[in-house]
Design a protein around this motif. Sequence first.
Motif, PDB file in Angstrom:
ATOM      1  N   GLU A 128      -2.952  -2.112   8.729  1.00 35.76           N
ATOM      2  CA  GLU A 128      -1.585  -2.444   8.712  1.00 35.76           C
ATOM      3  C   GLU A 128      -1.556  -4.101   8.517  1.00 35.76           C
ATOM      4  O   GLU A 128      -0.532  -4.519   9.207  1.00 35.76           O
TER       5      GLU A 128
ATOM      6  N   ARG B 111      -7.571  -0.448  -0.537  1.00 38.77           N
ATOM      7  CA  ARG B 111      -6.083  -0.478  -0.158  1.00 38.77           C
ATOM      8  C   ARG B 111      -6.063   0.445   1.167  1.00 38.77           C
ATOM      9  O   ARG B 111      -5.279   0.215   1.990  1.00 38.77           O
ATOM     10  N   ASP B 112      -6.765   1.456   1.119  1.00 37.00           N
ATOM     11  CA  ASP B 112      -6.738   2.410   2.515  1.00 37.00           C
ATOM     12  C   ASP B 112      -7.262   1.556   3.605  1.00 37.00           C
ATOM     13  O   ASP B 112      -6.673   1.523   4.747  1.00 37.00           O
TER      14      ASP B 112
ATOM     15  N   GLU C  73       5.656  -1.615   3.925  1.00 38.22           N
ATOM     16  CA  GLU C  73       4.412  -1.254   4.715  1.00 38.22           C
ATOM     17  C   GLU C  73       4.836   0.089   5.613  1.00 38.22           C
ATOM     18  O   GLU C  73       5.674  -0.083   6.170  1.00 38.22           O
TER      19      GLU C  73
ATOM     20  N   THR D 210       0.814  -1.060  -0.126  1.00 44.33           N
ATOM     21  CA  THR D 210       0.016   0.000   0.085  1.00 44.33           C
ATOM     22  C   THR D 210       1.003   1.174  -0.020  1.00 44.33           C
ATOM     23  O   THR D 210       0.199   2.501  -0.389  1.00 44.33           O
ATOM     24  N   LEU D 211       1.982   1.103   0.409  1.00 44.65           N
ATOM     25  CA  LEU D 211       3.009   2.350   0.452  1.00 44.65           C
ATOM     26  C   LEU D 211       4.034   2.176  -0.754  1.00 44.65           C
ATOM     27  O   LEU D 211       4.885   1.156  -0.612  1.00 44.65           O
TER      28      LEU D 211
ATOM     29  N   ARG E 193      -4.364  -0.714   4.477  1.00 42.44           N
ATOM     30  CA  ARG E 193      -3.207   0.032   4.978  1.00 42.44           C
ATOM     31  C   ARG E 193      -3.566   0.585   6.414  1.00 42.44           C
ATOM     32  O   ARG E 193      -2.520   0.241   7.375  1.00 42.44           O
TER      33      ARG E 193
END
Length: 309
Positions: A231, A224-225, A309, A83-84, A228
């Motif tokens: 985590e 995806r938010d 992440e 996600t990052l 994320r």
Amino acid sequence: MRTIRIGTRDSELALWQANTVKDKLEQLGFSTELVPVKSTGDIILDKPLYELGITGIFTKTLDVAMLAGKVDIAVHSMKDVPTLLPKGIVKAAVLKRAPSEDILVHKGTTDFLEQTGTIATGSLRRKAQWLNKYPTHKVEDLRGNVNTRLQKLKDNPWNGAIFAKAGLERINLTPDNHTVLDWMVPAPAQGAMLVVAMEKDDFTLNALSKLNDEETDICTHIERDFLRTLEGGCTAPIGAIATMANNQIAFTGALFSLDGKQKLMVEKSVAKESFSNFGNICATNLLENGGLEMMKEIRKVLKPKTTNE
């Protein structure tokens, strides 16, 4: 005119995805070239992904190639992408989504569903959801690209194996003997393809912006938010799916314990114009209702060594 170099893994599915982007760019008048790159995830097939301790294992090699200036863009199955994104690399386009469901490929009969059986998957999400629904079954680890996994299913005494419907459809490998698992919550962004590029490469970013599908972009952003905020990385038993109709977005998110015995769900809807923080809101709701404790237990077992992440 400048040639856009497309980095890709060299599996059949990855090459199909890269060629799809190549064709779309060339139809728009751009010059392109494919640059296949081997990833660690393709090479190490004797360990489950979560034991390798790396989220984004299939995307890392292409990221390195891009940062080193060897390729201009990379094409990924979006569900494999952390996600990052690495510093300097940005989302350039999300293509129109294919079917998001998981399917069970089985050997002729599904009678085993009502008894004891053994199915195979390398995904903790699929394993947890399967054991939640079929607690008497066994789940074996299954790794490799789509072709390798189909062959392993033939070679082993398993009753079936779970695949993403989109992956099999894209390379025309969907067997007749399959069942759509419409009860299983897919991985965040499953069925979608992501193209990434360098943040300062205006020429390439402008070219790829023409391939972006707004609805898929918004729905995968929410999913995806959600991931994320929980985590979870790419390997935790987390499912999420957002769909859009009449300017309304419906979302279902799920978190499972590793053994599948515990299940937390969130279902919400929101107006399209309010989508930007929606995934985060849904994840926070889940965390406040038992999710925080469940994620702590999952992390104790998984303990990732390195992560994007």
